[in-house]
Each structure stands twice: as structure tokens, then as C-alpha cells.
Design an enzyme around this catalytic site. Structure first.
Site, PDB file in Angstrom:
ATOM      1  N   ASP A  22      -5.290  -2.166  -5.387  1.00  9.48           N
ATOM      2  CA  ASP A  22      -4.124  -1.441  -5.872  1.00  9.48           C
ATOM      3  C   ASP A  22      -3.139  -1.370  -4.706  1.00  9.48           C
ATOM      4  O   ASP A  22      -3.555  -1.304  -3.545  1.00  9.48           O
ATOM      5  CB  ASP A  22      -4.539  -0.034  -6.314  1.00  9.48           C
ATOM      6  CG  ASP A  22      -3.351   0.786  -6.778  1.00  9.48           C
ATOM      7  OD1 ASP A  22      -2.551   0.264  -7.564  1.00  9.48           O
ATOM      8  OD2 ASP A  22      -3.230   1.943  -6.336  1.00  9.48           O
TER       9      ASP A  22
ATOM     10  N   ASP B 282      -7.070   4.094  -4.765  1.00 12.63           N
ATOM     11  CA  ASP B 282      -7.064   5.423  -4.144  1.00 12.63           C
ATOM     12  C   ASP B 282      -7.882   6.422  -4.946  1.00 12.63           C
ATOM     13  O   ASP B 282      -8.021   7.575  -4.548  1.00 12.63           O
ATOM     14  CB  ASP B 282      -5.634   5.939  -3.946  1.00 12.63           C
ATOM     15  CG  ASP B 282      -4.840   6.011  -5.248  1.00 12.63           C
ATOM     16  OD1 ASP B 282      -5.458   5.927  -6.325  1.00 12.63           O
ATOM     17  OD2 ASP B 282      -3.611   6.153  -5.175  1.00 12.63           O
TER      18      ASP B 282
ATOM     19  N   ASP C 140      -7.063   5.237 -10.839  1.00 20.72           N
ATOM     20  CA  ASP C 140      -7.641   3.901 -10.973  1.00 20.72           C
ATOM     21  C   ASP C 140      -9.041   3.925 -11.576  1.00 20.72           C
ATOM     22  O   ASP C 140      -9.770   2.936 -11.470  1.00 20.72           O
ATOM     23  CB  ASP C 140      -7.715   3.218  -9.593  1.00 20.72           C
ATOM     24  CG  ASP C 140      -6.340   3.001  -8.988  1.00 20.72           C
ATOM     25  OD1 ASP C 140      -5.431   2.627  -9.734  1.00 20.72           O
ATOM     26  OD2 ASP C 140      -6.184   3.217  -7.777  1.00 20.72           O
TER      27      ASP C 140
END
Length: 615
Positions: free
Chosen positions: A312, A511, A515
């Protein structure tokens, strides 16, 4: 060394002394005494196993083998089987206890008590008794018992047990504090924001304690192997004693029984059953020491096979915090004037870009805050920016579309990030570039991952393509999937996984905040910067407690070295055992070689396993 280990040493020394006297005098009873001192516990546990119909364990094998040697008149060798078996057991217990103590020491983060303030009085209570809203007092040197927020005081916190970082973290009034950290300098009053079972320390301890329940395939193989291997070898030993006796007559029974007993001693799978789980346990502990929490040895094994990393962008490759990267004035004004004008005029906005411009102005000037000052007639222009009167002068702040609307004579900037253009009714005054900051060591870490054998690195982001490409160019990532909604990230990951071979694994690094679906879908989900993040601890398979992206290479190296140690133990133990099994069957190995094949190999494998604690 605990009391039980001291007793074991005493038994070994007494048995060894009786054994030596038996050798010197040739007296049968000294050998029997040495045998009973060394082996009474093993014999007792073998009998208990027989009663419970659990025959084929190492206690049964050692008891039958040593009694068979006694029957054959091989008294020194019968004692040697039991004595050296106890020596091996001692080393196994000592190694396992040391490994557990090491991890327990690393994870010794739970506070034993909390100082609760009630009606102006202080009382000492268990952390589990604290409730939401309680106020606690934390003195220097004490651990913070539960998560909370500081309402009075300032201090430095030692976060090493959770994050692996040696530098203390400064905190003051209003700062959130995490359970398990140690207050170093000042007296703190903290309001409880999470009860103990929901606090960081409880979640971390639960994670570490349950890591052993998720076994690697090599560990499952050893368990399954021992399940079939031991009965098979016992059957072979029985056949080795019975069939030659039938063929050659009763006179050959003692010789073939002795060979069968050698076969039994060698067959004990201690080296594998102990050393492989110990290696994996030590690997998990080594990662914990560096602030990397691995939820099971199966994830260490998967990390050792990783071929692709997907990241990400925001909060992982970048810090997730905006900062001014460039101030480009025009129209005859200075950088300071452009920055001040923009900060003051955007003081009403709560947008992260406005906040970052205000923060930059505070750093560069003596102002403590960006007040509205000489700003009137403030208007937000949806999707484009703002306009206002600044010292009676009409000023526009916004994107390129706004500049085109007012007819400003400008050239679009190519800087990475978001651009705030500034113009008045007559002149273009310049722009300020604001961008999410790339993490320190990010490019170096990704390059190091490639050196470790990672073939593909992918960036998944909901951000615009031009911003994603600018970040990718800075850190060396060319495989970019941008402008993705959360659901589309899962689809993109599915596509990447489909491109992998069955033997390779894909890791997703995020993080941990938004997600969770992608972390769950990846072969291994790694959450970074999870210091105090419940979502990260729950969603990920591996949790890195700090924002240090270089820990990715650390956990990769730990995983690969741990699995290498496991393979070394399996190959070494099996080669030695099968070699001496063959020699024993043909009468070319004595009980001494059998003892080495069991105890000696086990001790060597255990010592090799302990290297995983130092990774």
C-alpha cells in the site's frame, strides 16, 4: 537453572559415579545402581504409557532397549543408554527453558500493578481492575499498565519491548500512551481509554502465546513422520530379533536381540521432534526482540518462500503525513510572503494540505499559530479551492482548474504531490507543493529485498496515477496499480497471486488501518506502524510495531535463516540415524554408536536450533 534441573544434574553425577565404580570393580550391583538412578523416571513414565496404551514414545524405546542390553549381559552399555539419554534430556530441557525465558524476557511487558487515583487518594490495584475513565499515576521506572491519554505531566517512554527501538519517545499532556512501555523520567497522570483486555499489551501477549498453535509444514511433517516412523522401526526391531532366531535357531537369539536393541535406541526421533519446533520457536522469539510479532511459524515458512511484495502506498511506502516540499513564488513576491499569505488565508480550513502549510509557516517564522488575521470575505469553492480578501486584496488559492477559471497566466507544475496555486485578480503569485513524505530508507529497503530474491514489487494505491508514478520513480517501483477503491485492491491482489507459482508466496504490506481485506487475502499480511493499532494486530499475520520499513528485510532474513536451520536439523538427523540403523542391523554398530545417533545427534541439533535466537 531451576530446582528440577539441579536435581537432574545430581542424578546424572551420582549415576556417573556408580558407573565409574562399576567399571573399576566389575561389580554387577554398581551398574544396577547406576541404571536405576539414571533411569527410574524413564522406566516409570514408560509404564504409565503402557497403562494408557501410549506405547511408542521415547521412554518406552529407551526402557526396552536398555532392559534388552541387561538381558544380553551388556551392563555398561545398558547403563550408558539410560545415562546418556538423561544427559540428552537435560540439554533439551535446558535449551527449551532458555528459549522460553528469552522470549518471556522480551515480552515481559505486562505491569504487575496500577496506581489508581480515586477521591484524591492513591490505591494499588491489578491492571485488570481498571475501568474506562479511571485516572492512574505512573511514576518513573514503572510500566504503563493500560492504554490511555496523559492528562498531566510529561516524560520519556522506553518503547523497546514493543518496538525494538532504543531511542526513548517523548510524551506530554494530551499524548496517547501505550501499555507495556516504561515511564523513564517524569510523573504522569493518565486517563484510561482501554480496559486491560482491549489494551495493546494484552493483544500482543495473546499473539505471542498463541504463535505456537500455527505450525509450519515442516513441523507438521515431523509430527506425522514420528507417528509412522516409530512404529515402523519398532516392527523392524522385532523382526530383526525374531526372524534370524527362527532361521538360525535359539542360540542366535541373544546376538540378534542385541542388534534389535541397538535398532530401537537409534530409532528414537528426539532430535527431530525437539529441534525443529525449537528452531521455529526461537525464530519467532528473535523477530519479537526486534519489534516484529509473527503470529505463527507457518508465516515464517511462507516468508522464506516469498517471491512478490505488494505495498500500500499511503502510510506504508510514505509516512501518511503531508509536508511542504517546494515554495515557488512569482509576481514579484518572496517565498516567505507567499507562504505567510497562504497559511493565514487557509487558517479556517481543516484540510490536511492547509494544516501542513500552516505547520511549515510556524517552523519558518516566530508565529505560534496561523490566525485568520487580515482575512475577510472567505469562500470555499467546491472542488477547486478558496477565495478571500487578504488585507483588502482578492486572493485565490486552489488547483489548476481554479487558475484557468480566473484566467491566471500560469504553467502547471510537475512536482510530486498536491499543488496549491496562488493568484490575485491581476497576477499569478506562484505555487506551493505539498506531498506525502516517502519513508526514510524506503528505496534502500526495496533494493535490499530484491537482493534477497524478491522478483516483483507492486504498489497498490487509491491515489492518482501521476502521484503514484512519482513515488514509484523515487523508490524504484515500476509495477503500479493506482486509483483503486478498497474492493479493487483485493481484485488487484488476486490477479498478482494468480501470476505466482504454487511454490511462491505473495506478501502484502499495509498500515493495518483500512487494509484488512487485502491483508487477509495475501499469503502473508504484514502491518507496519502498528504501535497502538488494534486493527493492525488483529488483521495481519505479521505485525511490525514501528514505522521502520527496513524491518521487512530483517523479518525476511530471520525467516530464511530459521528455515535453513530446520532443514539442516532434519537432513543431519535422518542421514546419521539411517546410516547407523543400517550398520546396527548388520552388526557393525554397537550400543555406543546407537547412543550417539540418539543423544549425540539430538544435542547437536538442539545447539544448532539455538542459533535462531541470535538472528
Amino acid at each position: 537453572m531451576n530446582k528440577e534441573q539441579k536435581i537432574d544434574i545430581a542424578k546424572i553425577l551420582i549415576s556417573a559415579a556408580l558407573y565409574a565404580v562399576g567399571f573399576a570393580t566389575g561389580n554387577f550391583w554398581f551398574f544396577i545402581g547406576a541404571y536405576l538412578v539414571a533411569g527410574y523416571k524413564t522406566i516409570f513414565e514408560a509404564v504409565i504409557g503402557i497403562i494408557h496404551l501410549e506405547l511408542l514414545d521415547e521412554n518406552f524405546l529407551m526402557t526396552i532397549a536398555s532392559l534388552g542390553a541387561l538381558y544380553c549381559g551388556q551392563y555398561p552399555e545398558a547403563v550408558a543408554v539410560m545415562l546418556f539419554y538423561q544427559v540428552g534430556e537435560f540439554f533439551e530441557d535446558y535449551a527449551v527453558n532458555n528459549s522460553r525465558k528469552s522470549i518471556a524476557g522480551l515480552m515481559d511487558i505486562k505491569a504487575e500493578f496500577a496506581n489508581r487515583l480515586a477521591d484524591g487518594k492513591e490505591e494499588r490495584v491489578d491492571p485488570e481492575e481498571l475501568k474506562l475513565g479511571d485516572v492512574i499515576l505512573v511514576r518513573p521506572g514503572e510500566k504503563i499498565p493500560v492504554d490511555g491519554v496523559i492528562i498531566n505531566g510529561s516524560s520519556s517512554l522506553d518503547t523497546a519491548a514493543l518496538t525494538g527501538e532504543s531511542m526513548p519517545r517523548d510524551v506530554t499532556e494530551g499524548a496517547e500512551v501505550i501499555s507495556g512501555t516504561i515511564n523513564l523520567t517524569g510523573l504522569l497522570q493518565v486517563r484510561v481509554t482501554k480496559v486491560y483486555e482491549d489494551s495493546t499489551v494484552a493483544k500482543v501477549l495473546d499473539l505471542v502465546e498463541n504463535a505456537s498453535s500455527k505450525k509450519a509444514s515442516v513441523e507438521k511433517f515431523i509430527t506425522k513422520f514420528a507417528h509412522y516412523y516409530t512404529p515402523m522401526v519398532v516392527g523392524c526391531a522385532v523382526a530383526l530379533a525374531v526372524i534370524p532366531t527362527i532361521v538360525f535357531g535359539w542360540s542366535a537369539f541373544d546376538e540378534w536381540l542385541y542388534r534389535a536393541m541397538i535398532f530401537l535406541v537409534i530409532s528414537c526421533p528426539c532430535a527431530l521432534v525437539i529441534s525443529v519446533p525449537l528452531s521455529l520457536f526461537a525464530g519467532v522469539g528473535s523477530a519479537s526482540r526486534q519489534g516484529i510479532l509473527v503470529k505463527g511459524s507457518n508465516y515464517l515458512e511462507a516468508l522464506a518462500k516469498v517471491d512478490t511484495f505488494a505495498f500500500d502506498k499511503t502510510g506504508t511506502l510514505t509516512t501518511g503525513r503531508f509536508a511542504v516540499t517546494k515554495i515557488s513564488p512569482a509576481g514579484g513576491i518572496s517565498e516567505a510572503e507567499l507562504l505567510e499569505m497562504t497559511a493565514v488565508c487557509e487558517a479556517k480550513s481543516n484540510h490536511p494540505i492547509a494544516a501542513s502549510i500552516a505547520a511549515c509557516w510556524k517552523e519558518r517564522s516566530d508565529n505560534t499559530e496561523a490566525s485568520e488575521g487580515p482575512v475577510t470575505d472567505y469562500h470555499e469553492l467546491a472542488g477547486k479551492g478558496i477565495s478571500c480578501l487578504y488585507n483588502g486584496r482578492k486572493i485565490y488559492f486552489g488547483n489548476a482548474a481554479l487558475m484557468r477559471d480566473i484566467g491566471a497566466d500560469f504553467v502547471e507544475a510537475t512536482d510530486m504531490g498536491s499543488i496549491v496555486y496562488v493568484a490575485d485578480e491581476n497576477n499569478y503569485l506562484g505555487y506551493i507543493a505539498v506531498a506525502d513524505q516517502i519513508r526514510d530508507n524506503c528505496a534502500d529497503t526495496l533494493a535490499e529485498l530484491k537482493k534477497l530474491g524478491v522478483k516483483r514489487e507492486i504498489m497498490l494505491t487509491g491515489d492518482r496515477l501521476e502521484i503514484a508514478e512519482a513515488v514509484g520513480k523515487a523508490i524504484g517501483v515500476t509495477d503500479i496499480m493506482s486509483e483503486l477503491l478498497p474492493g479493487q485492491k483485493v481484485d488487484a491482489l488476486e490477479t498478482a497471486i494468480a501470476a505466482e507459482g504454487e511454490k511462491n508466496r505473495l506478501v502484502f504490506v499495509g498500515d493495518g488501518i483500512n487494509d484488512a481485506p487485502v491483508l487477509a487475502r495475501a499469503d502473508v499480511g504484514i502491518a507496519m506502524g502498528a504501535f497502538g493499532s488494534d486493527a493492525a494486530v488483529e488483521a495481519a499475520d505479521v505485525v511490525i510495531m514501528t514505522d521502520d520499513i527496513s524491518r521487512l528485510t530483517a523479518v525476511m532474513k530471520i525467516a530464511r535463516k530459521t528455515m535453513k536451520i530446520c532443514r539442516q536439523n532434519v537432513v543431519f538427523a535422518l542421514v546419521i540415524k539411517f546410516a547407523i540403523l543400517g550398520l546396527g542391523a548388520f552388526g557393525l554398530a554397537t550400543m555406543w554408536e546407537a547412543v550417539f545417533a540418539d543423544v549425540g545427534v539430538a544435542v547437536l541439533c538442539i545447539l544448532n536450533s539455538m542459533r535462531a535466537l541470535k538472528l
